[in-house]
Design an enzyme around this catalytic site. Structure first.
Site, short mmCIF file in Angstrom:
data_model
loop_
_atom_site.label_atom_id
_atom_site.label_comp_id
_atom_site.label_asym_id
_atom_site.label_seq_id
_atom_site.Cartn_x
_atom_site.Cartn_y
_atom_site.Cartn_z
N LYS A 160 59.85 5.98 63.55
CA LYS A 160 59.22 5.29 62.42
C LYS A 160 57.76 5.01 62.78
CE LYS A 160 63.26 2.64 60.77
NZ LYS A 160 64.01 1.37 60.97
N GLU A 209 67.52 0.74 49.17
CA GLU A 209 67.15 2.13 49.42
C GLU A 209 67.81 3.09 48.43
OE1 GLU A 209 67.65 3.16 53.55
OE2 GLU A 209 66.12 1.72 54.17
P1 PGA Z 1 64.43 -1.25 57.67
O1 PGA Z 1 65.78 -0.44 57.75
O2 PGA Z 1 63.38 -0.35 57.19
O3 PGA Z 1 64.75 -2.38 56.74
O4 PGA Z 1 64.15 -1.75 59.08
C1 PGA Z 1 65.85 0.90 58.11
C2 PGA Z 1 66.72 1.11 59.32
O5 PGA Z 1 67.25 0.15 59.91
O6 PGA Z 1 66.87 2.26 59.74
ZN ZN Z 2 68.24 1.37 61.55
#
Ligand code: PGA
Ligand code: ZN
Length: 431
Positions: free
Chosen positions: A338, A206
């Site tokens: 998300k 990231e």
């Molecule tokens: P991921 O991580 O997109 O790999 O699930 C993001 C998070 O855990 O917030």
């Molecule tokens: Zn997370």
């Protein structure tokens, strides 16, 4: 046929920030408007998430998305053609029903989220408004408090350290612009510190610096040093935020911290995090225990929820019913939002509304596998979530989101309001 009826749904394969295949969907309407969206992908996924459907086999490590694309260009296109794009609830209900599984496993969560978001973009375009404005329906909005990664870790850095995200938050900034300026200084200072220590080894998934540390607390100490080097004060200007992502190294009440060479039970895990809370100005902790440890979440929140934001990600998987249950038994005080965990825009919004109704902090979030798609920047503002988590302060799949918020902030002019402290579900002692 309504003005905004769907005349074409087209799926194509594009590539994400990890160089993996992903699904892009483009939607065209009868009035000439159109919209497009790309599905993101997680690496540390919760078991209750909408399923990211992959082809398996040998090509691209089994990660190809031909099956999902066939669904978009076949069944999904057929089911949506002629429907009114401005009725997002009906569009999403159609997608959910067509899939017919509890986890979106037949059509694929990736096909569904890209389609749902593409329809939303098309409807906004048809209304001749930016997406955030279309979503706000005239209600007041705030620019989000950004949560920005400085060091990556966990599944995003080959488990070089156990904790997944070491981030900063600047609720004391006067604007979104200033919060980014402060963060940019911290990011630079952290890079310079790593370089001086001979530990600069590039960045994790990231965009945060690769975590070349001897123990998890080293990362925290280095972060404190970096903040101090900028002249900003830790705990006054800049706070720390952690995503422990404990489901990645904990199961059945046992947590194995590989870097620290020890295994903790839930109580010991909570005590360790409690010690960190005493030692460092930590404003937010995500997934402090594993998704199979509801009692741990409750105990942690009972002990520290009055002084810290405690976010459920893998534990809540952007699911309204889970958010309501957590609120009812005092298990958390914030929820990560998300879209691809939920599946559709409507389900995502429902989880966010459940969080707001419970007085939770609500954080719209990217995934570790991202693209140039900036939908989440608009969702965080249009839905007035208050917070936005995108990863670090480098790499354009991350910066695209921060930069989009800057454009929206500028377009709001004097009406721009930064959420700052108002986004957090606790009042800090220092305030
Ligand atoms: P991921 O991580 O997109 O790999 O699930 C993001 C998070 O855990 O917030
Ligand atoms: Zn997370």
């Amino acid at each position: 046929m309504s003005d905004a009826s769907i005349i074409e749904v087209h799926g194509r394969r594009v590539w994400d920030s990890r160089g993996r295949p992903t699904v892009e969907v483009e939607v065209k309407l009868s009035n000439g408007a159109g919209g497009r969206a790309i599905a993101p992908a997680g690496a540390s996924t919760g078991s209750g998430e909408a399923l990211d459907l992959r082809d398996g086999g040998t090509a691209f490590g089994g990660l190809d998305v031909k099956n999902s694309l066939a669904k978009v260009n076949g069944e999904i296109a057929k089911a949506l053609e002629g429907l009114d794009a401005s009725d997002q609830t009906a569009i999403d209900a159609t997608l959910v029903e067509l899939d017919g599984t509890p986890n979106r496993g037949r059509l694929g969560g990736n096909a569904i989220v890209a389609t749902s978001l593409a329809v939303l973009h098309a409807a906004a375009a048809a209304s001749r408004q930016p997406l955030w404005s279309y979503l706000s329906e005239g209600r007041p909005v705030r620019l989000p408090l950004p949560e920005i990664q400085i060091f990556g870790g966990g599944a995003h850095a080959a488990r070089r350290v156990d904790v997944q995200d070491f981030m900063v938050m600047c609720p004391a900034a006067s604007s979104f612009t200033e919060a980014l300026e402060w963060t940019a200084e911290v990011y630079r200072a952290a890079g310079a510190l790593m370089k001086r220590a001979g530990k600069l080894q590039g960045v994790a998934d990231e965009g945060g610096y690769w975590p070349a540390f001897d123990c998890n607390e080293d990362a925290l100490d280095t972060l404190m040093e970096a903040i101090a080097e900028t002249g900003l004060q830790p705990g006054k200007h800049v706070g720390i935020s952690l995503d422990i992502a404990a489901s990645e190294f904990g199961r059945d009440g046992q947590y194995t911290l590989a870097l620290d060479s020890r295994t903790l039970d839930t109580d010991q895990m909570i005590s360790m995090l409690g010690r960190w809370l005493e030692t460092y100005p930590i404003y937010s902790i995500e997934d402090p225990v594993a998704e199979d440890d509801p009692e741990g979440f409750r105990n942690f929140t009972q002990a520290y929820g009055s002084r810290c934001q405690i976010i459920g990600d893998d534990f809540l998987v952007t699911d309204a019913a889970r958010v309501q249950a957590a609120a009812a038994n005092g298990s958390l005080n914030a929820v990560l939002i998300k879209p691809n965990q939920a599946g559709t825009v409507t389900e995502t919004l429902n989880a966010l509304k459940a969080g707001k109704a419970a007085g939770f902090g609500t954080i719209v979030s990217a995934r570790s596998g991202e693209s140039e798609d900036v939908s989440i920047a608009h969702l965080s503002i249009g839905w007035d979530a208050g917070q936005l988590k995108v990863g670090s302060f480098s790499r354009s799949e991350r910066m695209a989101k921060w930069n989009e918020v800057l454009r929206i902030e500028e377009s709001l002019g004097a009406r721009a309001q930064f959420s700052g402290w108002s986004a957090l579900p606790f009042t800090p002692a220092s305030k």
